[in-house]
Scaffold this active site. Sequence first.
Site, short mmCIF file in Angstrom:
data_model
loop_
_atom_site.label_atom_id
_atom_site.label_comp_id
_atom_site.label_asym_id
_atom_site.label_seq_id
_atom_site.Cartn_x
_atom_site.Cartn_y
_atom_site.Cartn_z
N GLU A 23 0.90 -0.94 0.06
CA GLU A 23 0.13 -0.03 -0.05
C GLU A 23 1.19 1.15 -0.11
O GLU A 23 1.90 1.05 0.65
CB GLU A 23 -0.77 0.06 1.34
CG GLU A 23 -1.84 1.35 1.30
CD GLU A 23 -2.77 1.30 2.45
OE1 GLU A 23 -2.72 0.34 3.42
OE2 GLU A 23 -3.86 2.01 2.28
N CYS A 230 -6.55 0.77 2.75
CA CYS A 230 -7.63 2.00 2.64
C CYS A 230 -7.57 2.77 1.54
O CYS A 230 -8.35 3.37 1.21
CB CYS A 230 -7.51 2.72 3.75
SG CYS A 230 -7.84 1.77 5.38
N GLU A 370 -11.51 -4.66 3.48
CA GLU A 370 -11.87 -4.61 4.68
C GLU A 370 -13.17 -4.01 4.92
O GLU A 370 -13.46 -2.93 5.75
CB GLU A 370 -10.95 -3.38 5.48
CG GLU A 370 -10.63 -3.72 6.97
CD GLU A 370 -9.59 -2.85 7.38
OE1 GLU A 370 -8.47 -3.53 7.99
OE2 GLU A 370 -9.72 -1.85 7.71
O1 AHR Z 1 -2.16 -1.52 6.77
C1 AHR Z 1 -2.64 -0.38 7.25
C2 AHR Z 1 -4.30 -0.42 7.02
O2 AHR Z 1 -4.85 -1.27 7.83
C3 AHR Z 1 -4.63 -0.76 5.65
O3 AHR Z 1 -4.71 0.25 4.87
C4 AHR Z 1 -6.15 -1.30 6.20
O4 AHR Z 1 -6.74 -2.01 5.43
C5 AHR Z 1 -6.06 -1.41 7.56
O5 AHR Z 1 -7.19 -1.08 8.37
#
Ligand code: AHR
Length: 647
Positions: A23, A230, A370
């Site tokens: 990410e 996210c 999520e």
């Molecule tokens: O890994 C950090 C965050 O944790 C990610 O963006 C999300 O999917 C989770 O809440």
Amino acid sequence: MNLNLNGAKLADINPRMYGLFFEDINYGADGGLYAEMIENRSFEFVDAHGDRGDYYTVFDGGYGWSVYPENAKAEMAIVSGSPLYAENPHYLRFTSSQAGAGICNKAYDGITLKEGEEYRVSFYARNISASGNFVVSVISGGKAAAFATVPVRDPRGTLPNFWEKYEVTLTARKSVRHAKFVLSMSSGGTAEFDFVSMFPADAVKGIFRRDLFEKLDAVHPGFIRFPGGCIIEGNTLANRYDFKNTLTIPERRKNNWNRWAVHENSEKNHYHSVFSHYNQTYGMGYYEFFLLCEALGAEPLPVLSVGLACQYQSFEYVPQDSPAFAGFVQDALDLIEFANGPADSPWGKVRAELGHPEPFNLKMVGIGNEQWQTDKIDFFSRYEAFEKAIHAKYPKIRLIGSAGPAVKEERYGKAWAFYDSHADDPDFVYAVDEHYYMKPQWFLDNVGFYDSYPRTRRVFSGEYAAHPESRKNTLEGALCEAAFMTGVERNADVVRLSSYAPLFGRVNFWQWRPDLIWFDDETSFGTPSWYVQKMFSNNVGDEEIDLGAAVGDLRSRGIYVCASRTSAQKGGDYIVKIVNLSGSDQTFDFTDGGDRLACVSKEVLSGPEPEAENTISDPDRVRSQAEDPADPAVPAGTFAVLRLRKA
Ligand code: AHR
């Protein structure tokens, strides 16, 4: 003590079970793996403000840039009107009455050069009234550590709106850090600049920062999940990672603010922080993610938005009966065509034009990150709509569902009730993504977490990490993760995929820790958790062995084990993973029925104390090393991987 490895097969192990979660958090892509050295290269950055459900951005196209030298008789303005490409409409107009003046970029922590290394600089310019040369330099302590010139060309230009592309290579005369990137003009006059870019010539595929790429490569990831996290969802839907905007040349990728720019905003900090200028250039777009997977031999696992902004950060969603929602479903189909379609299909053609006529062989797609079901938001029927549309056209694509933000809570229970109700259709969901960021002790207490799962379930343990009170990457945290992973591997029939999260943290630029790999402008190091991931991922057997009652007996003494066998074609080795948290050294001998097994290799992860962590200045305080396989001891407070063979 003796461990008998003659047990029956517990499960077939997915050879690609251990992968990576990527990410753009903690400056993991822009300012991280994406090797671009210039910050705000296309003068489109915005300053993000706000809090849950209430965000706004202020255009700040000059962010990171200033006139050089500071007191020059010159000025810069961020303008629009005749852009190179409409997607990024702003550019910089520079006017000087002083020869040698220019513009300077702050480049995150400043520019870092390594003596003798080359750097590729490119920029677009419109010559309004300049003559002589454009001069590209890296200035440290008032002196040029690297320097190149290129003559100013015909003001009519060759590109739209009279733009012209310039390219030069810099060679570092010496190593410097925290230096300034300067683009200047040998004479006074006016010129306009856009897309000013600098990459180290050794960037892997011209894209990825080499030391970071190598740390990923060392893990031999079975898959890479991207682009989050996210950022898939965004704090608003407009802020989500809209992959279609990235399927073009980098110059045309519309800049976006990063969802992590507003992390931990509050009244106290006036809903604005030092990260408020964290933007996404999308230099690492979906094409680059697919290239990264290919280069690492990992399977791509893109995760798609289901028309919900981050449920933690927003209340925004598109109704499921709206054309907008149909657009999100269509995006999924287009993505699969982009990855796998023939080069003459509409989206396959886009891939071919970007330079990859061959398909990427995408097999898995994630539906939502999520997400959970609420009174207003029917995530489950969204999943069903995606599943129906994708499998109608691409029946073999494996889908990843979501079990919400944390295991063992109501949302997770509801999610499993939903997926369990489809257990009679093995294609409905390939695996369900579970997340657990928990205290180290939780990982030990829950080492048998998957033992009680119905064997019809399939899990992607997609985000997890041990979070000690200090939120540091300690050896102790990593050992607890390793202990838990022995339980995961023992349930390899249920857990098909697994990845630690997040992947990267940039020193002084992070929003979240612990992370797997840390870096600064110059160097990087693997955390104890990175070693754990590497040791698991590089030692995947073909079938898990049932160790029977020994597992429980050992766990009660603080020793966590799992064992697997490789196929005869791969040498018929036995692989034993042992985490020794018993407080004393333990010696083992191994048998298969009546046969004694010889240990042929032994890798041990250790450090000076449980709280030990690696740092930029002490990157090897905790590390794994090959040790004498004839020594039967697994020291206290270590994680060992042993390979054994019949003598
Ligand atoms: O890994 C950090 C965050 O944790 C990610 O963006 C999300 O999917 C989770 O809440």
